[in-house]
Design a protein around this motif. Structure first.
Motif, mmCIF file in Angstrom:
data_model
loop_
_atom_site.group_PDB
_atom_site.id
_atom_site.type_symbol
_atom_site.label_atom_id
_atom_site.label_comp_id
_atom_site.label_asym_id
_atom_site.label_seq_id
_atom_site.Cartn_x
_atom_site.Cartn_y
_atom_site.Cartn_z
ATOM 1 N N ARG A 383 17.724 16.793 83.491
ATOM 2 C CA ARG A 383 16.133 16.837 83.229
ATOM 3 C C ARG A 383 15.376 16.208 84.353
ATOM 4 O O ARG A 383 14.442 15.617 83.899
ATOM 5 N N LEU A 384 15.930 16.198 85.649
ATOM 6 C CA LEU A 384 15.041 15.579 86.697
ATOM 7 C C LEU A 384 13.984 16.898 86.845
ATOM 8 O O LEU A 384 12.703 16.473 87.273
ATOM 9 N N PHE A 385 14.334 18.084 86.476
ATOM 10 C CA PHE A 385 13.491 19.356 86.303
ATOM 11 C C PHE A 385 13.941 19.722 85.065
ATOM 12 O O PHE A 385 15.150 19.588 84.522
ATOM 13 N N ASP A 386 12.898 20.573 84.328
ATOM 14 C CA ASP A 386 13.082 21.370 83.311
ATOM 15 C C ASP A 386 13.421 22.819 83.509
ATOM 16 O O ASP A 386 12.564 23.315 84.393
ATOM 17 N N ALA A 387 14.219 23.453 83.201
ATOM 18 C CA ALA A 387 14.376 24.961 83.562
ATOM 19 C C ALA A 387 13.155 25.615 82.840
ATOM 20 O O ALA A 387 12.829 25.428 81.761
ATOM 21 N N THR A 388 12.769 26.767 83.677
ATOM 22 C CA THR A 388 11.368 27.437 83.292
ATOM 23 C C THR A 388 11.812 28.632 82.609
ATOM 24 O O THR A 388 11.031 29.223 82.132
ATOM 25 N N GLY A 389 13.128 28.954 82.473
ATOM 26 C CA GLY A 389 13.683 30.035 81.795
ATOM 27 C C GLY A 389 15.120 29.733 81.538
ATOM 28 O O GLY A 389 15.800 29.143 82.122
ATOM 29 N N GLY A 390 15.577 30.502 80.731
ATOM 30 C CA GLY A 390 16.998 30.341 80.136
ATOM 31 C C GLY A 390 17.399 28.895 79.483
ATOM 32 O O GLY A 390 16.552 28.231 79.099
ATOM 33 N N LEU A 391 18.635 28.798 79.276
ATOM 34 C CA LEU A 391 18.928 27.222 78.688
ATOM 35 C C LEU A 391 20.069 26.505 79.764
ATOM 36 O O LEU A 391 20.866 27.346 80.312
ATOM 37 N N VAL A 392 19.997 25.411 79.338
ATOM 38 C CA VAL A 392 20.889 24.504 79.997
ATOM 39 C C VAL A 392 21.375 23.670 78.684
ATOM 40 O O VAL A 392 20.860 22.926 77.944
ATOM 41 N N LEU A 393 22.843 24.056 78.276
ATOM 42 C CA LEU A 393 23.356 23.380 77.106
ATOM 43 C C LEU A 393 24.334 22.412 77.580
ATOM 44 O O LEU A 393 25.121 22.393 78.293
ATOM 45 N N VAL A 394 24.400 21.005 76.628
ATOM 46 C CA VAL A 394 25.387 20.248 76.862
ATOM 47 C C VAL A 394 25.878 20.026 75.487
ATOM 48 O O VAL A 394 24.993 19.619 74.196
ATOM 49 N N ASN A 395 27.142 19.920 75.496
ATOM 50 C CA ASN A 395 27.884 19.963 73.856
ATOM 51 C C ASN A 395 27.322 21.114 73.081
ATOM 52 O O ASN A 395 26.975 20.701 71.796
ATOM 53 N N GLY A 396 26.851 22.241 73.463
ATOM 54 C CA GLY A 396 26.208 23.200 72.749
ATOM 55 C C GLY A 396 24.846 22.820 72.252
ATOM 56 O O GLY A 396 24.157 23.671 71.583
ATOM 57 N N VAL A 397 23.871 22.011 72.766
ATOM 58 C CA VAL A 397 22.573 21.705 72.450
ATOM 59 C C VAL A 397 21.773 21.691 73.654
ATOM 60 O O VAL A 397 22.396 21.267 74.716
ATOM 61 N N ASP A 398 20.637 22.279 73.563
ATOM 62 C CA ASP A 398 19.871 22.625 74.653
ATOM 63 C C ASP A 398 19.303 21.043 75.158
ATOM 64 O O ASP A 398 18.848 20.399 74.244
ATOM 65 N N VAL A 399 19.465 20.815 76.379
ATOM 66 C CA VAL A 399 18.917 19.314 76.760
ATOM 67 C C VAL A 399 17.635 19.205 76.696
ATOM 68 O O VAL A 399 17.254 18.038 76.584
ATOM 69 N N ARG A 400 16.859 20.081 76.383
ATOM 70 C CA ARG A 400 15.573 19.701 76.190
ATOM 71 C C ARG A 400 15.316 19.329 74.683
ATOM 72 O O ARG A 400 14.020 18.791 74.284
ATOM 73 N N GLU A 401 16.310 19.586 73.770
ATOM 74 C CA GLU A 401 16.248 18.977 72.354
ATOM 75 C C GLU A 401 17.091 17.854 72.199
ATOM 76 O O GLU A 401 17.137 17.361 71.173
ATOM 77 N N ILE A 402 17.878 17.249 73.140
ATOM 78 C CA ILE A 402 18.575 16.140 73.248
ATOM 79 C C ILE A 402 17.578 14.828 73.193
ATOM 80 O O ILE A 402 16.977 14.836 74.272
ATOM 81 N N GLU A 403 17.871 13.752 72.579
ATOM 82 C CA GLU A 403 17.254 12.465 73.016
ATOM 83 C C GLU A 403 17.664 11.938 74.114
ATOM 84 O O GLU A 403 18.778 12.100 74.648
ATOM 85 N N PRO A 404 16.552 11.750 75.046
ATOM 86 C CA PRO A 404 16.725 11.390 76.490
ATOM 87 C C PRO A 404 17.852 10.450 76.541
ATOM 88 O O PRO A 404 18.760 10.676 77.589
ATOM 89 N N ASP A 405 17.931 9.187 76.095
ATOM 90 C CA ASP A 405 18.783 8.413 76.168
ATOM 91 C C ASP A 405 20.168 8.795 75.885
ATOM 92 O O ASP A 405 21.151 8.450 76.504
ATOM 93 N N ALA A 406 20.268 9.624 74.944
ATOM 94 C CA ALA A 406 21.691 10.157 74.454
ATOM 95 C C ALA A 406 22.305 11.108 75.448
ATOM 96 O O ALA A 406 23.370 11.194 75.907
ATOM 97 N N LEU A 407 21.199 11.880 76.231
ATOM 98 C CA LEU A 407 21.705 12.648 77.327
ATOM 99 C C LEU A 407 22.018 11.953 78.582
ATOM 100 O O LEU A 407 23.178 12.391 78.912
ATOM 101 N N TRP A 408 21.322 10.916 78.659
ATOM 102 C CA TRP A 408 21.569 10.333 79.938
ATOM 103 C C TRP A 408 22.739 9.247 79.956
ATOM 104 O O TRP A 408 23.477 9.194 81.076
#
Length: 577
Positions: A383-408
């Motif tokens: 999430r240095l940038f956020d996608a303006t369309g579509g999805l980026v999923l980590v472990n099946g969860v949208d990175v925009r919905e993950i707690e930042p510290d938990a993602l990093w």
């Protein structure tokens, strides 16, 4: 903006400010009482030869002076403390807000102006706060009290006060109004000097390699001259203030003595009252001068406040999730579903309809021509940038919905330009894991093929690293950055063209050493050299931001013309070499 900034960050120190006001009030009243006591000594003690009266009144003057000194010193102390705490809080607020920015906002402002706003701009407002606490609070009290006491001494001369005060205020106000645009230009020119200086220091090797020292000297000279010219113009206006003040002050003093002398001669005014009136007039004019001096600082501080508020008021395009997900199942599953990214105002998106999956235990490589969007694609994961369309999923969860510290915590990123911080080798490696022991650091260095050159340094892990890693080579910087990611032991490794400065033999040894360590992790490699990714489980070929091929090396040779072109171009280059 200035008032809002002051109100927000001075609210916690309302107690200190109240104390400053009270102490200034007491000290000012004491200072206003002294000329009256002095007049009594002259008119009652000296004129009548009453030594006892002189001693008693003189004792009162000493006591009042002591009170004034104590109150003034204490008020200045708490005023300076309040200003220092205010500056600390504003700098911290700017620092934390910049830390929340995505790469888009950082690029929008630029590093030089962010540095200026965090340092020079905050200092200007801090100076305004301390001068306000030490001068502006006392100035209106002195002015009002001085006018009252002067009129009490002699009403016949009060017209001089009515002429001198507005004349002084109007003169300094006219000068101050012409200084506003100069201060505004000065802050912009400071940014310009910082920008040129930062570019020259960062790119000193390029400057010397192309023998561009004269050109860069000229660039800096122009930026420096612009700042100097603006500062000189502002300085000339500021230099007018003191002569104007002294002119009006001296002319007013002469007028008081001229008209007061005739009143003393006529017996309508005593000598002590004349000296007291002159003292009060001087106090009144000095209070006007102090107030206008502070007001001169307001335009520059206002410009600085606007610039700081612009930073504090800018929301990051990468916003924290409303209902963050901190726990989820899976280990390193990375999926792009029709991902798209477009910069604001750009005619075309950088990435278009990118879809692929990278699984744990697999190595996924991304290759393409320069400007194909490889680095931007990698930047969407942390999430240095956020996608303006579509999805980026980590472990099946949208990175925009993950707690930042938990993602990093699940990501180990080695950027395209590996950056090292000033400190030691160990302190840089522990950015990945602050609790890592020396054994873990040496293990990571061995895998990253950096153990030999670190061991050869005089102090090993404690060897100093300059800011940006300028005291080590490009290949050593890359290997230290790779070791920093390995120390973290993440679920997802993102290598953004991280092997470009390594020779082929070191590259091969490093990839062989990485294989067992990253066997259970998801590995994504952005590369320019085909030899680096030829053994990848999956290769994604990007062209103009779109996926034009996906598969293994052998599969792409049969199905993807773009990949074949890349392979052939590198093979031709090797043959030519």
């Amino acid at each position: 903006m200035l008032l809002r900034l002051l109100r927000t960050h001075l609210r916690p120190y309302a107690g200190f400010l109240s104390m400053v006001v009270v102490l200034q009030l007491i000290g000012t009243i004491a200072s206003l009482y002294l000329p009256s006591l002095n007049a009594d000594i002259i008119d009652e003690g000296v004129a009548k030869g009453d030594t006892g009266y002189i001693m008693r009144t003189g004792g009162w003057m000493l006591a009042v002076s002591l009170v004034q000194i104590i109150c003034t010193v204490t008020a200045v102390y708490y005023g300076a403390k309040t200003a220092a705490l205010f500056g600390r809080d504003v700098r911290a607020a700017v620092f934390h807000r910049v830390g929340e920015f995505s790469a888009r906002e950082v690029n929008q402002f630029g590093a030089p102006t962010l540095i200026s706003r965090s340092t020079n701009d905050v200092t200007q407002i801090q100076m305004l706060v301390v001068t306000t606490c030490t001068m502006l609070v006392a100035a209106p009290i002195t002015m009002v009290g001085g006018i009252f006491m002067a009129v009490r001494e002699d009403v016949g001369l009060s017209w001089l006060v009515a002429v001198a005060v507005p004349l002084l205020a109007a003169s300094i106000g006219l000068i101050a109004s012409r200084m506003v645009p100069q201060f505004r230009r000065m802050q912009v020119n400071i940014d310009g000097v910082n920008r040129v200086l930062r570019e020259q220091i960062t790119g000193i090797r390029v400057v010397r390699a192309f023998v561009r020292e004269p050109h860069e000297t000229q660039r800096f000279g122009e930026a420096n001259a612009n700042l100097t010219d603006t500062a000189v113009r502002a300085g000339r206006l500021m230099a007018l203030v003191f002569p104007v003040v002294m002119l009006i002050l001296n002319v007013s003093s002469i007028a008081v003595l001229w008209f007061g002398a005739s009143r003393v001669e006529n017996g309508t005014m005593q000598v002590g009252a004349l000296t007291a009136f002159l003292s009060y007039l001087i106090q009144i004019l000095f209070s006007v001068m102090m107030a206008t001096f502070v007001m001169i600082m307001v335009p520059r501080a206002s410009v600085c406040a606007d610039r700081i508020s612009e930073v504090l008021g800018t929301e990051s395009s990468v916003r924290p999730p409303t209902n963050p997900v901190s726990t989820f199942t899976g280990r390193g599953d990375l999926v792009f579903e029709h991902a798209e990214f477009q910069y604001p105002g750009a005619a075309e998106p950088v990435l278009r309809d990118v879809s692929f999956a990278a699984s744990p235990g697999q190595t996924t490589a991304i290759i393409g021509s320069t400007g194909a969007g490889k680095t931007t694609l990698i930047s969407l994961v942390p999430r240095l940038f956020d996608a303006t369309g579509g999805l980026v999923l980590v472990n099946g969860v949208d990175v925009r919905e993950i707690e930042p510290d938990a993602l990093w915590e699940r990501i180990g990123l080695v950027p395209q330009r590996p950056y090292l911080f000033s400190g030691t080798v160990a302190s840089n490696l522990r950015y990945g894991n602050p609790d890592a022991g020396d054994d873990e650091l040496w293990e990571a260095l061995e895998i990253a093929q950096g153990k030999d050159f670190v061991a050869a340094m005089p102090d090993g892990l404690d060897s100093p690293i300059a800011q940006g890693g300028t005291n080590v080579s490009g290949g050593q910087r890359q290997r230290l950055a790779i070791a920093r990611a390995l120390v973290r032991k993440p679920e997802i490794y993102l290598f953004d063209d991280s092997f470009s400065a390594l020779d082929l033999a070191t590259d091969a040894r490093l990839r062989a050493a990485l294989a067992p360590i990253t066997a259970d992790a998801c590995v994504v490699i952005v590369a320019q050299r085909v030899s680096t990714i030829v053994d990848a489980d999956q290769i994604v070929v990007l062209e103009d931001g779109a996926v034009v091929g996906k598969g293994t090396h052998d599969e792409l040779l049969d199905t993807c013309p773009t990949y074949v072109e890349i392979v052939e171009s590198q093979r031709s280059a090797e043959e030519a070499a």
